[in-house]
Scaffold this motif. Structure first.
Motif, mmCIF file in Angstrom:
data_model
loop_
_atom_site.group_PDB
_atom_site.id
_atom_site.type_symbol
_atom_site.label_atom_id
_atom_site.label_comp_id
_atom_site.label_asym_id
_atom_site.label_seq_id
_atom_site.Cartn_x
_atom_site.Cartn_y
_atom_site.Cartn_z
ATOM 1 N N GLN A 36 0.828 -1.199 0.000
ATOM 2 C CA GLN A 36 0.000 0.000 0.000
ATOM 3 C C GLN A 36 0.866 1.254 0.000
ATOM 4 O O GLN A 36 0.591 2.228 -0.706
ATOM 5 N N ARG A 37 1.937 1.248 0.810
ATOM 6 C CA ARG A 37 2.830 2.411 0.866
ATOM 7 C C ARG A 37 3.439 2.693 -0.503
ATOM 8 O O ARG A 37 3.526 3.850 -0.946
ATOM 9 N N ARG A 38 3.859 1.633 -1.198
ATOM 10 C CA ARG A 38 4.450 1.818 -2.524
ATOM 11 C C ARG A 38 3.426 2.350 -3.515
ATOM 12 O O ARG A 38 3.743 3.208 -4.348
ATOM 13 N N ALA A 39 2.199 1.871 -3.446
ATOM 14 C CA ALA A 39 1.157 2.378 -4.344
ATOM 15 C C ALA A 39 0.884 3.856 -4.087
ATOM 16 O O ALA A 39 0.684 4.639 -5.026
ATOM 17 N N LEU A 40 0.890 4.245 -2.815
ATOM 18 C CA LEU A 40 0.662 5.648 -2.470
ATOM 19 C C LEU A 40 1.822 6.520 -2.937
ATOM 20 O O LEU A 40 1.617 7.635 -3.441
ATOM 21 N N LEU A 41 3.049 6.021 -2.789
ATOM 22 C CA LEU A 41 4.211 6.769 -3.277
ATOM 23 C C LEU A 41 4.145 6.956 -4.791
ATOM 24 O O LEU A 41 4.467 8.032 -5.311
ATOM 25 N N ARG A 42 3.711 5.905 -5.487
ATOM 26 C CA ARG A 42 3.585 6.032 -6.942
ATOM 27 C C ARG A 42 2.530 7.068 -7.300
ATOM 28 O O ARG A 42 2.745 7.909 -8.179
ATOM 29 N N SER A 43 1.380 7.026 -6.615
ATOM 30 C CA SER A 43 0.329 8.011 -6.887
ATOM 31 C C SER A 43 0.820 9.418 -6.581
ATOM 32 O O SER A 43 0.535 10.367 -7.324
ATOM 33 N N LEU A 44 1.552 9.566 -5.477
ATOM 34 C CA LEU A 44 2.088 10.870 -5.099
ATOM 35 C C LEU A 44 3.060 11.375 -6.164
ATOM 36 O O LEU A 44 2.995 12.549 -6.576
ATOM 37 N N ALA A 45 3.945 10.500 -6.618
ATOM 38 C CA ALA A 45 4.901 10.898 -7.650
ATOM 39 C C ALA A 45 4.185 11.296 -8.941
ATOM 40 O O ALA A 45 4.524 12.303 -9.575
ATOM 41 N N ASP A 46 3.206 10.496 -9.320
ATOM 42 C CA ASP A 46 2.479 10.767 -10.566
ATOM 43 C C ASP A 46 1.755 12.106 -10.510
ATOM 44 O O ASP A 46 1.714 12.845 -11.510
ATOM 45 N N ILE A 47 1.155 12.440 -9.358
ATOM 46 C CA ILE A 47 0.407 13.690 -9.278
ATOM 47 C C ILE A 47 1.362 14.882 -9.269
ATOM 48 O O ILE A 47 1.083 15.934 -9.849
ATOM 49 N N HIS A 48 2.544 14.731 -8.617
ATOM 50 C CA HIS A 48 3.569 15.788 -8.694
ATOM 51 C C HIS A 48 3.990 16.000 -10.147
ATOM 52 O O HIS A 48 4.125 17.141 -10.610
ATOM 53 N N TYR A 49 4.219 14.883 -10.856
ATOM 54 C CA TYR A 49 4.655 14.998 -12.245
ATOM 55 C C TYR A 49 3.586 15.691 -13.092
ATOM 56 O O TYR A 49 3.892 16.575 -13.897
ATOM 57 N N ALA A 50 2.322 15.292 -12.918
ATOM 58 C CA ALA A 50 1.232 15.903 -13.691
ATOM 59 C C ALA A 50 1.123 17.395 -13.400
ATOM 60 O O ALA A 50 0.753 18.177 -14.286
ATOM 61 N N ALA A 51 1.457 17.806 -12.169
ATOM 62 C CA ALA A 51 1.392 19.222 -11.797
ATOM 63 C C ALA A 51 2.593 20.004 -12.324
ATOM 64 O O ALA A 51 2.610 21.241 -12.237
ATOM 65 N N GLY A 52 3.612 19.307 -12.839
ATOM 66 C CA GLY A 52 4.815 19.972 -13.323
ATOM 67 C C GLY A 52 5.830 20.235 -12.233
ATOM 68 O O GLY A 52 6.811 20.963 -12.452
ATOM 69 N N ALA A 53 5.632 19.634 -11.050
ATOM 70 C CA ALA A 53 6.580 19.768 -9.936
ATOM 71 C C ALA A 53 7.576 18.619 -10.035
ATOM 72 O O ALA A 53 7.509 17.638 -9.274
ATOM 73 N N PHE A 54 8.530 18.744 -10.938
ATOM 74 C CA PHE A 54 9.367 17.604 -11.293
ATOM 75 C C PHE A 54 10.368 17.230 -10.200
ATOM 76 O O PHE A 54 10.729 16.060 -10.060
ATOM 77 N N GLU A 55 10.834 18.204 -9.417
ATOM 78 C CA GLU A 55 11.749 17.863 -8.328
ATOM 79 C C GLU A 55 11.041 17.006 -7.276
ATOM 80 O O GLU A 55 11.588 16.012 -6.792
ATOM 81 N N ALA A 56 9.813 17.399 -6.914
ATOM 82 C CA ALA A 56 9.036 16.618 -5.947
ATOM 83 C C ALA A 56 8.706 15.243 -6.519
ATOM 84 O O ALA A 56 8.722 14.234 -5.797
ATOM 85 N N ALA A 57 8.403 15.190 -7.811
ATOM 86 C CA ALA A 57 8.098 13.906 -8.447
ATOM 87 C C ALA A 57 9.316 12.992 -8.409
ATOM 88 O O ALA A 57 9.204 11.806 -8.064
ATOM 89 N N LEU A 58 10.497 13.540 -8.747
ATOM 90 C CA LEU A 58 11.712 12.718 -8.757
ATOM 91 C C LEU A 58 12.021 12.194 -7.362
ATOM 92 O O LEU A 58 12.401 11.029 -7.195
ATOM 93 N N ASP A 59 11.821 13.035 -6.342
ATOM 94 C CA ASP A 59 12.070 12.592 -4.971
ATOM 95 C C ASP A 59 11.180 11.401 -4.617
ATOM 96 O O ASP A 59 11.641 10.423 -4.020
ATOM 97 N N SER A 60 9.899 11.468 -4.991
ATOM 98 C CA SER A 60 8.971 10.371 -4.686
ATOM 99 C C SER A 60 9.302 9.124 -5.487
ATOM 100 O O SER A 60 9.245 8.002 -4.966
#
Length: 424
Positions: free
Chosen positions: A341-365
Motif C-alpha cells: 500500500q505504501r508503494r502504491a501511495l508513493l507512486r500516486s504521489l509521484a504521478d500527481i507531482h509529475y502531472a502538476a509539473g513539480a518535477f523535483e518533488a516527483a523525482l524525490d517520490s
C-alpha cells in the motif's frame, strides 16, 4: 422555493421514442412526456459512449459532452417539474440502466450539481426497500482487499476511514480474514441488522450466466470466495446500506419484463434497504478519496442520496493539491506490514507531482519508491518514470507548476457510483 420534495421520473423506451412519466405529490395525476429518442438510437449512443468505460484510456480521454449533450433531453423535463435540491428518483428502462443519468447536462452543469439522485429498478422495488429500513441499526462491517492474487492497495485505506468515522461500531475484515464464512457469521451475530456493509473487492459479470456474477472475497479451504448472485439470494443480509466498492458491481443483465438479474437486485432481495454500486470499472485511488467524502457526510447525519451527491461534487472539485495531501496522510498512517500500500501511495504521489509539473518533488517520490524496492529486480516502468522526470528537469523553459487542476473532473471518476433503493 418550496421545501425539497421527491420527484419520481419513470422511463419507458420504445422503438420510436422514450416515454417519461413524472409523478409529484402535489400533482393531481402523473405528467407524461415523449422524448424523441427511440431504442435504436439510444442503444447506439450508449454503446459508443460506454463500451470503453473501464480500465482503458479511451473513455477517460473522450470529451464527455459527446454523450451528455445528446442524452440531456432525457432529463430536461425532470428539471422542469422539480426545483433545485429536490430528490430525483429515477426508474430507468432498457439500456438506460447503463447510463449515469445524474451526470447528464442541465444547461448549467450535471444534474447531480442541482439535485440529489437515487435509482430503483422499479417503483415497487423502492417500496420493498423502504419497508426494510430501520434507521436505528448501528454496526458497521467492512470487508476489504480480500484477494492476494489481485490486491486493491487502497482498499485498506477505505477500511481505516470507516473505522475512524464510526469508531467501535466498526468491525473490519481485511485480506485473508475477509471470507464468505466470516461474513455469514458477522451478519448472523447482528440479528437486528447493520447500518453499513462495505465491500471493497473485485466484482465480475458473467454474460453466459448472470446468476454466477458476483464479488471475489478471500478463498479458504473448501470455498473459492466467489460470492455469486445465486449465493447472495440464499443469504440474509439486513443492512441500511450495502456499498460495493468494486469494479462494475452495478452491471446487470435484462430479462423479459426488464427484470434485472444482478448484484443489486440480489442484495436488495437479501435485505438491503439501499445499495451503492458502480456502473463501470473504477479507479482505485479516486474511489478511496470518494468513499472518504461519502462516509464523512453519512457520519454527519446526511441522508444517503444527499451524502452521495456531496461526495460526487467534492470529488469533481478535488484538485491535485488535495490528492497530494491525501497521499501524504495515507502514507503516514500505513503500518510496517503495509508495504504494498505504501508503494502504491508513493507512486500516486509521484504521478500527481509529475502531472502538476513539480518535477523535483516527483523525482524525490520516484526515488523513494525505487529505494523501497529492496532486492527486487528493477521495475522497467519506474526506471522509465525516473528518466522521464530527470529529462523534464533539464527542460530550459518548464511550464508553471499547477496544483489547482481538478484531478477527477472527468465523469469517469465521479459518475459511476449510483444509489439504488431508499434515499433517506
Amino acid at each position: 422555493m418550496s421545501d425539497p420534495r421527491t420527484i419520481l421520473a419513470e422511463f419507458l423506451v420504445t422503438e420510436r421514442a422514450t416515454v417519461l412519466q413524472v409523478i409529484r405529490a402535489d400533482l393531481a395525476e402523473p405528467t407524461v412526456e415523449t422524448i424523441p429518442l427511440g431504442r435504436t438510437e439510444l442503444r447506439r449512443l450508449v454503446r459508443d459512449a460506454f463500451a470503453a468505460a473501464g480500465p482503458t484510456s479511451r473513455f477517460r480521454s473522450r470529451d464527455p459532452s459527446v454523450w451528455t449533450e445528446p442524452l440531456s433531453m432525457l432529463i430536461e423535463p425532470v428539471t422542469r417539474y422539480s426545483d433545485p435540491d429536490d430528490t430525483i428518483w429515477l426508474v430507468p428502462h432498457d439500456v438506460l440502466h447503463s447510463v449515469p443519468m445524474h451526470a447528464l447536462d442541465t444547461g448549467s452543469g450535471p444534474l447531480i450539481d442541482r439535485n440529489p439522485v437515487c435509482y430503483s429498478p422499479s417503483a415497487s422495488v423502492m417500496r420493498y426497500c423502504q419497508a426494510k429500513s430501520y434507521p436505528n441499526r448501528q454496526p458497521v462491517l467492512v470487508y476489504a482487499d480480500p484477494r492476494a492474487d489481485a490486491p486493491l492497495v487502497h482498499a485498506r485505506g477505505q477500511a481505516d476511514v470507516l473505522a475512524r468515522l464510526f469508531g467501535d461500531r466498526t468491525t473490519a475484515r481485511v485480506r485473508a480474514a475477509a471470507t464468505i464464512n466470516a461474513l455469514t457469521r458477522d451478519l448472523g451475530e447482528r440479528t437486528d441488522g447493520v447500518a453499513v456493509l462495505h465491500l471493497s473487492c473485485h466484482g465480475y459479470f458473467s454474460d453466459d450466466d448472470p446468476l454466477q456474477s458476483g464479488l471475489l472475497l478471500a478463498p479458504e479451504p473448501g470455498d473459492d470466495g466467489r460470492l455469486t448472485v445465486e449465493r447472495i439470494m440464499s443469504m440474509r443480509m439486513p443492512a441500511e446500506l450495502i456499498t460495493l466498492s468494486a469494479c462494475q458491481s452495478g452491471v446487470s443483465d435484462r430479462h423479459a419484463g426488464d427484470e434485472l438479474i444482478g448484484l443489486t437486485r440480489a442484495l436488495i432481495y437479501a435485505g438491503a434497504a439501499a445499495v451503492v454500486v458502480s456502473l463501470w470499472a473504477v479507479d482505485d485511488l479516486s474511489t478511496s478519496i470518494f468513499m472518504g467524502y461519502f462516509y464523512s457526510a453519512l457520519a454527519d447525519g446526511m441522508p444517503r442520496a444527499r451524502a452521495l451527491r456531496t461526495a460526487q461534487v467534492r470529488l469533481r472539485r478535488t484538485n491535485r493539491a488535495d490528492v497530494v495531501e491525501y497521499c501524504r496522510r495515507a502514507i503516514t498512517a500505513t503500518d510496517d506490514d503495509q508495504g504494498v500500500q505504501r508503494r502504491a501511495l508513493l507512486r500516486s504521489l509521484a504521478d500527481i507531482h509529475y502531472a502538476a509539473g513539480a518535477f523535483e518533488a516527483a523525482l524525490d517520490s520516484y526515488e523513494q519508491l525505487d529505494a523501497s524496492s529492496g532486492d527486487e529486480p528493477p521495475d522497467p516502468w519506474l526506471l522509465t518514470a525516473i528518466a522521464r522526470t530527470r529529462a523534464a528537469l533539464r527542460h530550459p523553459d518548464p511550464a508553471p507548476v499547477d496544483y489547482g487542476h481538478h484531478a477527477y473532473a472527468h465523469p469517469y471518476y465521479w459518475a459511476p457510483f449510483v444509489l439504488i433503493g431508499d434515499w433517506r
